[in-house]
Design an enzyme around this catalytic site. Structure first.
Site, PDB file in Angstrom:
ATOM      1  N   ASP A  12     -19.659  -7.633 136.826  1.00  0.00           N
ATOM      2  CA  ASP A  12     -20.990  -7.988 137.325  1.00  0.00           C
ATOM      3  C   ASP A  12     -22.040  -7.116 136.639  1.00  0.00           C
ATOM      4  O   ASP A  12     -22.115  -5.912 136.881  1.00  0.00           O
ATOM      5  CB  ASP A  12     -21.024  -7.785 138.844  1.00  0.00           C
ATOM      6  CG  ASP A  12     -22.345  -8.202 139.470  1.00  0.00           C
ATOM      7  OD1 ASP A  12     -23.282  -8.569 138.728  1.00  0.00           O
ATOM      8  OD2 ASP A  12     -22.438  -8.159 140.712  1.00  0.00           O
TER       9      ASP A  12
ATOM     10  N   HIS B 249      -6.566  -7.337 117.666  1.00  0.00           N
ATOM     11  CA  HIS B 249      -5.328  -6.836 118.274  1.00  0.00           C
ATOM     12  C   HIS B 249      -4.717  -5.706 117.454  1.00  0.00           C
ATOM     13  O   HIS B 249      -3.831  -4.997 117.937  1.00  0.00           O
ATOM     14  CB  HIS B 249      -4.318  -7.976 118.437  1.00  0.00           C
ATOM     15  CG  HIS B 249      -3.620  -7.955 119.760  1.00  0.00           C
ATOM     16  ND1 HIS B 249      -3.216  -6.793 120.385  1.00  0.00           N
ATOM     17  CD2 HIS B 249      -3.257  -8.967 120.589  1.00  0.00           C
ATOM     18  CE1 HIS B 249      -2.635  -7.086 121.533  1.00  0.00           C
ATOM     19  NE2 HIS B 249      -2.655  -8.393 121.685  1.00  0.00           N
TER      20      HIS B 249
END
Length: 451
Positions: A384, A165
């Site tokens: 995908d 982060h």
């Protein structure tokens, strides 16, 4: 169901990073954050080849998929070159092309067996490629990003991607994943290149005060004890009913995120009342993606922590759902283009310190803090690689005395349009009360299986 580690390696970019890009300067907004790896976990069943049942054939296909993931990473890393580097300090990333940390693991049982376990979501920490020890201590030399791919018997596969982060937010990691998919599917020319302008738009401060960091803001709300996570699934019909219930003259068409956030806020506040005997001042916060607030809009592929926290203070009164939606909407609207512009340029540091000071004052007025982060509309359910979309997307569950500040909620899409799955992290004693909340149970299912 312990994963067996097959290999650990560093996968390098396909082309060397130019000398003038070897040091990636963190921006001012990155300095406000802190190092902690946050994960996105994608679960893929082997249902794209329904006529194949032979274990040898299944293993061959899974091996091909694993190789596709590994072979498409170098080209992706050439675009997202800081992902192949290491954190140097609180000011910069060393883009040394040492490579992204990549772990291959294997589980002898099936993905279906995993989902059939009680509290399976709280066991998915086994799929993350970092140690809890890496969340504290020196950050120098830590990988910016890590990946673990875990294969299962009968062809299931789980991909966990983690990002520090300190370097970037959820949009940053999401952008990397989308680019990786484009490369794997031979559409790399269509993949947008990351935008690294944040360090020039929000120039860093070499001497940055510790008190003006997000970690310091949250310190009053860190708790010791046993933490647990639960998932609450709101289907599209329940959300439509909830939106009708929370709509008002102030917010006539609340978003699904606002509606779910308001309900969870009130239910958690009610749990606190049951615990303490009265309502207490609560600070509601929501992470806001500022890329969409900029004038002109910043590219969605802008790297860094281009986010800020919207804050709404709720005092001792009994909260109404429409009132909570109004408070959240008002707080989020304050994070606008003018606010983002104030953080840019030479005056950005002073304005950030002033914003941090105001947030600190709100924190000191509250007894508890409820923190929301929405990952909805990220498109994670559409990741995908060529063998179908994930059956489930998650963050990491917890169950035990782990380092955490409580009352955190992450909102995520599911594969069914219009749904929201809320990951709620609370102290166990608070969760025990929340689980029995009749209003929450009327709208949400707790810990459902994604199968």
């Amino acid at each position: 169901m312990e994963p067996e580690i097959i290999s650990r390696e560093s996968i390098k970019p396909s082309s060397a990073t130019p000398l003038h890009l070897k040091t990636h300067k963190l921006c001012l907004l990155d300095q406000y954050r802190h190092h902690a790896y946050f994960p996105i976990v994608l679960y893929y069943p082997f249902n794209q080849e329904p006529n194949i049942s032979d274990p040898t054939q299944i293993n061959h296909i899974v091996s091909e998929r694993l190789q596709l993931l590994k072979q498409s990473l170098p080209e992706t890393l050439s675009r997202f070159y800081p992902f192949a580097g290491k954190i140097k300090d609180n000011l910069s990333v060393d883009c040394n092309d040492e490579g992204i940390y990549f772990v291959e693991a294997r589980v002898k049982s099936s993905l279906s067996d995993y989902f059939n376990q009680p509290n399976f979501a709280n066991a998915n920490y086994k799929f993350i490629p970092f140690d809890v020890k890496e969340l504290s201590g020196s950050i120098s030399g830590l990988h910016v990003a890590k990946i673990q791919v875990t294969t299962f018997a009968y062809g299931g596969l789980v991909i966990c991607a983690c990002l520090s982060h300190l370097f970037g937010d959820g949009i940053t990691l999401n952008s990397f994943l989308k680019s990786w998919v484009a490369t794997a599917c031979k559409n790399a020319e269509e993949a947008e290149r990351p935008n690294n302008d944040a360090s020039s738009l929000f120039p860093q401060q070499e001497i940055y005060p510790k008190e003006a960091t997000w970690t310091e803001m949250c310190k009053p709300f860190y708790r010791d004890g046993r933490f647990v996570s639960r998932r609450f699934l709101f289907d599209a019909k329940a959300i439509a009913n909830l939106k009708d219930k929370v709509a008002s003259s102030l917010v006539q068409n609340p978003s699904r995120v606002e509606a779910v956030s308001a309900l969870l806020s009130r239910c958690i506040m009610t749990a606190f009342k049951g615990k303490f005997g009265s309502h207490r001042p609560i600070l509601l916060t929501h992470t806001v993606n500022m890329r969409r607030k900029a004038k002109p809009l910043m590219p969605e592929y802008s790297m860094g922590n281009i986010v800020w926290t919207a804050n709404a203070l709720c005092t001792n009164e009994e909260p109404e759902l429409d009132g909570l939606v109004g408070k959240l909407r008002e707080a989020i609207m304050e994070i606008n283009g003018d606010f983002l512009k104030s953080l840019q340029g030479d005056e950005g540091f002073l304005n950030l310190c002033e914003a941090a000071k105001n947030e600190s004052a709100l924190c000191s007025s509250a007894v508890e803090r409820i923190t929301f982060s929405s990952w909805c509309n990220f498109g994670l359910v559409d990741i995908d690689f060529g063998w179908g979309k994930p059956i489930w997307v998650s963050t990491i569950g917890i169950d035990g005395p782990v380092p955490c500040f409580s009352n955190t909620i992450i909102l995520m899409d599911t594969r069914l349009k219009g749904e929201i799955e809320a990951w709620v992290y609370l102290l166990e004693e608070d969760m025990n009360i929340l689980e029995l909340d009749k209003e929450l149970i009327a709208f949400a299912k707790m810990d459902p299986s994604p199968m």
